[in-house]
Design an enzyme around this catalytic site. Sequence first.
Site, PDB file in Angstrom:
ATOM      1  N   VAL A  82       0.850  -1.194   0.000  1.00  0.00           N
ATOM      2  CA  VAL A  82       0.000   0.000   0.000  1.00  0.00           C
ATOM      3  C   VAL A  82       0.886   1.245   0.000  1.00  0.00           C
ATOM      4  O   VAL A  82       1.781   1.378   0.844  1.00  0.00           O
ATOM      5  CB  VAL A  82      -0.935   0.018   1.225  1.00  0.00           C
ATOM      6  N   LYS A  83       0.645   2.128  -0.960  1.00  0.00           N
ATOM      7  CA  LYS A  83       1.457   3.348  -1.086  1.00  0.00           C
ATOM      8  C   LYS A  83       0.704   4.517  -0.461  1.00  0.00           C
ATOM      9  O   LYS A  83      -0.476   4.741  -0.764  1.00  0.00           O
ATOM     10  CB  LYS A  83       1.693   3.625  -2.574  1.00  0.00           C
TER      11      LYS A  83
END
Length: 216
Positions: A82-83
Amino acid sequence: MKFFADTGDVAEIREIQAMGLLDGVTTNPSLIAKSGRQFKEVIAEICTITDGPVSAEVAALDFDGMMKEANVLRKIAKNVAVKVPLTVDGLKACKALSSEGTMVNVTLCFSPNQALLAAKAGAYFISPFIGRLDDIHLDGIDLIGEIRQIYDNYDFKTNILAASIRSANHIKDCALIGADYATAPPAVLKSLVKHPLTDKGIEQFLADWKKTGQTI
Ligand code: G3P
């Protein structure tokens, strides 16, 4: 050094994989928009091409929204990273997600202090943007070196994922400094193998070999 393809184009990703260079993929909202495809669908497809980390970025700017979107993204596949952006809410989300065992890539890093905060928040990757610092006449490679020194000083486990890479020289400089990963457009990754003297040398060898009239 591990290489990630920085693209949402699955054909390009398959090409890099076929070259044996693919350790993972990074995307961002601009790259997803460029792909012209549905975000979750293209991330799901990319996750079938590589079992390495695939970065998928949240769009929300608030903590609650980031956590909600992160829950959607990490359910797509086990190799989704997850960015989140380097903001207060992004760091809070990083801390919460990483404490639950989710791989978090903290992006849009432009200073050593930002990278220090990301490591303290448990980021799995920090993405310092080299090219965009160069664009404003600062030295993006200097940032990689400063982060390397800070992380080594305190034995932080966060991986330096050099990003916003625009050239083979960026890759070289990051490797000399000791960045753990580099994410680059496929065209840059493909350019690494090229050198005009190699091509010239092959041409000369073949010409001389032909004169022998032999076969192997
Ligand atoms: O992963 C970040 C990268 O896509 C940004 O690259 O060239 O838009 O600065 P660039």
